[in-house]
Design an enzyme around this catalytic site. Sequence first.
Site, mmCIF file in Angstrom:
data_model
loop_
_atom_site.group_PDB
_atom_site.id
_atom_site.type_symbol
_atom_site.label_atom_id
_atom_site.label_comp_id
_atom_site.label_asym_id
_atom_site.label_seq_id
_atom_site.Cartn_x
_atom_site.Cartn_y
_atom_site.Cartn_z
ATOM 1 N N GLU A 176 0.852 -1.192 0.000
ATOM 2 C CA GLU A 176 0.000 0.000 0.000
ATOM 3 C C GLU A 176 0.886 1.240 0.000
ATOM 4 O O GLU A 176 1.922 1.250 0.659
ATOM 5 C CB GLU A 176 -0.877 -0.045 1.269
ATOM 6 C CG GLU A 176 -1.910 1.044 1.345
ATOM 7 C CD GLU A 176 -2.777 0.928 2.621
ATOM 8 O OE1 GLU A 176 -3.194 -0.194 2.987
ATOM 9 O OE2 GLU A 176 -3.010 1.976 3.241
ATOM 10 N N ASP B 264 0.322 5.405 0.487
ATOM 11 C CA ASP B 264 -0.756 6.300 0.929
ATOM 12 C C ASP B 264 -0.431 7.780 0.887
ATOM 13 O O ASP B 264 0.664 8.194 1.275
ATOM 14 C CB ASP B 264 -1.091 6.043 2.416
ATOM 15 C CG ASP B 264 -1.549 4.646 2.693
ATOM 16 O OD1 ASP B 264 -2.200 4.060 1.835
ATOM 17 O OD2 ASP B 264 -1.238 4.145 3.792
ATOM 18 N N GLU C 134 -2.839 10.640 2.787
ATOM 19 C CA GLU C 134 -4.073 10.877 3.542
ATOM 20 C C GLU C 134 -4.024 12.296 4.086
ATOM 21 O O GLU C 134 -2.946 12.802 4.414
ATOM 22 C CB GLU C 134 -4.210 9.890 4.709
ATOM 23 C CG GLU C 134 -4.489 8.478 4.249
ATOM 24 C CD GLU C 134 -4.762 7.524 5.400
ATOM 25 O OE1 GLU C 134 -5.449 6.530 5.166
ATOM 26 O OE2 GLU C 134 -4.277 7.770 6.523
ATOM 27 N N ARG D 252 5.178 3.075 8.745
ATOM 28 C CA ARG D 252 6.239 3.902 8.154
ATOM 29 C C ARG D 252 5.696 5.308 7.877
ATOM 30 O O ARG D 252 5.913 5.874 6.808
ATOM 31 C CB ARG D 252 6.720 3.274 6.853
ATOM 32 C CG ARG D 252 7.352 1.900 7.024
ATOM 33 C CD ARG D 252 7.991 1.473 5.724
ATOM 34 N NE ARG D 252 8.751 0.265 5.844
ATOM 35 C CZ ARG D 252 8.356 -0.917 5.352
ATOM 36 N NH1 ARG D 252 7.214 -1.029 4.707
ATOM 37 N NH2 ARG D 252 9.118 -1.989 5.496
ATOM 38 N N TRP E 111 -9.761 9.319 15.792
ATOM 39 C CA TRP E 111 -8.300 9.449 15.891
ATOM 40 C C TRP E 111 -7.704 10.612 15.091
ATOM 41 O O TRP E 111 -6.616 11.089 15.396
ATOM 42 C CB TRP E 111 -7.593 8.162 15.433
ATOM 43 C CG TRP E 111 -7.849 7.793 13.990
ATOM 44 C CD1 TRP E 111 -8.898 7.047 13.536
ATOM 45 C CD2 TRP E 111 -7.091 8.163 12.838
ATOM 46 N NE1 TRP E 111 -8.827 6.936 12.161
ATOM 47 C CE2 TRP E 111 -7.731 7.596 11.711
ATOM 48 C CE3 TRP E 111 -5.920 8.917 12.648
ATOM 49 C CZ2 TRP E 111 -7.246 7.769 10.410
ATOM 50 C CZ3 TRP E 111 -5.444 9.082 11.348
ATOM 51 C CH2 TRP E 111 -6.103 8.504 10.247
ATOM 52 N N GLY F 51 -5.499 13.599 17.689
ATOM 53 C CA GLY F 51 -5.586 12.289 18.319
ATOM 54 C C GLY F 51 -6.995 11.893 18.728
ATOM 55 O O GLY F 51 -7.167 11.064 19.623
#
Length: 291
Positions: A101, A103, A105, A129, A195, A199
């Site tokens: 994958e 990403d 985001e 990572r 999240w 957070g």
Amino acid sequence: MASFRALPLAMFILAIAFHPGLADGTFSESMYFNWGAQHSSILGNGDDLQLVLDRTSGSGVQSKGAFLFGSIEMLIKLVPGNSAGTVTANYLSSTGTKHDEIDFEFLGNSSGQPYTIHTNIYTQGIGNREQQFRPWFDPTADFHNYTIHWNPTEVVWYIDGLPIRVFRNYQSEGIAYPNQQGMRIYSSLWNADNWATRGGLVKIDWNIAPFIARFRCFRARACQWDGPVSISQCASPTPANWWTSPTYRQLSYGKLGQMKWVRDNYMIYNYCKDTKRFNGQMPPECFKPQY
Ligand SMILES: *[C@@H]1O[C@H](CO)[C@@H](O)[C@H](O)[C@H]1NC(C)=O
Ligand SMILES: *[C@@H]1O[C@H](CO)[C@@H](O)[C@H](O)[C@H]1NC(C)=O
């Protein structure tokens, strides 16, 4: 002698058989809704995608085809205003427990607070990572170009032509690289208020729903993958396989300078610096040059 004469013909046939598929189409030709189609839409001449998140659901599209290596471009205009708790994503992924994958985001935020640009890469099912950045522009005011270059040598994440991150192929040193399986392209907008923003402290304000992210000019100059194929097929040096050309093997000095500028000034998290998280056992690629 015969084999010598047959060679050009064989190469010609190979070049045709493995000519990289160009998924150069519009959203309506190359992608389909896998989620939330009822309230999202493909507009214009099929080149404009609008993803919507409301109380009923988020939404997403995925590519019909899977690819092994290529350049995946997307122009995105993120949810404006109070986007706290929303995540917009544009990523490549295979399926299965040993999935790969790559990403991009975008974690929303309260009005006037900065977005977080989140990147990650999984190889053979292993992720962890993450690298995160602050945009040096307002990502909600206009469309910006988020591109993933993925070739047998390296993966490069670009924003508006500036490289922000590299993951090089160190497979010969035992570090898995995404070169074994095809990945599909996914774009989505969803609720991650458990999240995403500070957070999970800041929740989605449903009073201002729906939230809308816009995508356009999707372009995959990529090698079509139709099941297990050898890498050499995808990487065979036909002229169209631009991603194996020398200019794509390593970033130029100019590009390296741009990447340094971004990373020095806008990187806010780097897993390779998070010794506490990894208990001092840093992932092996953290000790390798990544440019
Ligand atoms: C987007 O960025 C990539 C990588 O720099 C570049 O190759 C491409 O031409 C850009 N596309 C658009 C539409 O600006
Ligand atoms: C949102 O803004 C706050 C305050 O500036 C910042 O700490 C946070 O990292 C931003 N982004 C996210 C996704 O929480």
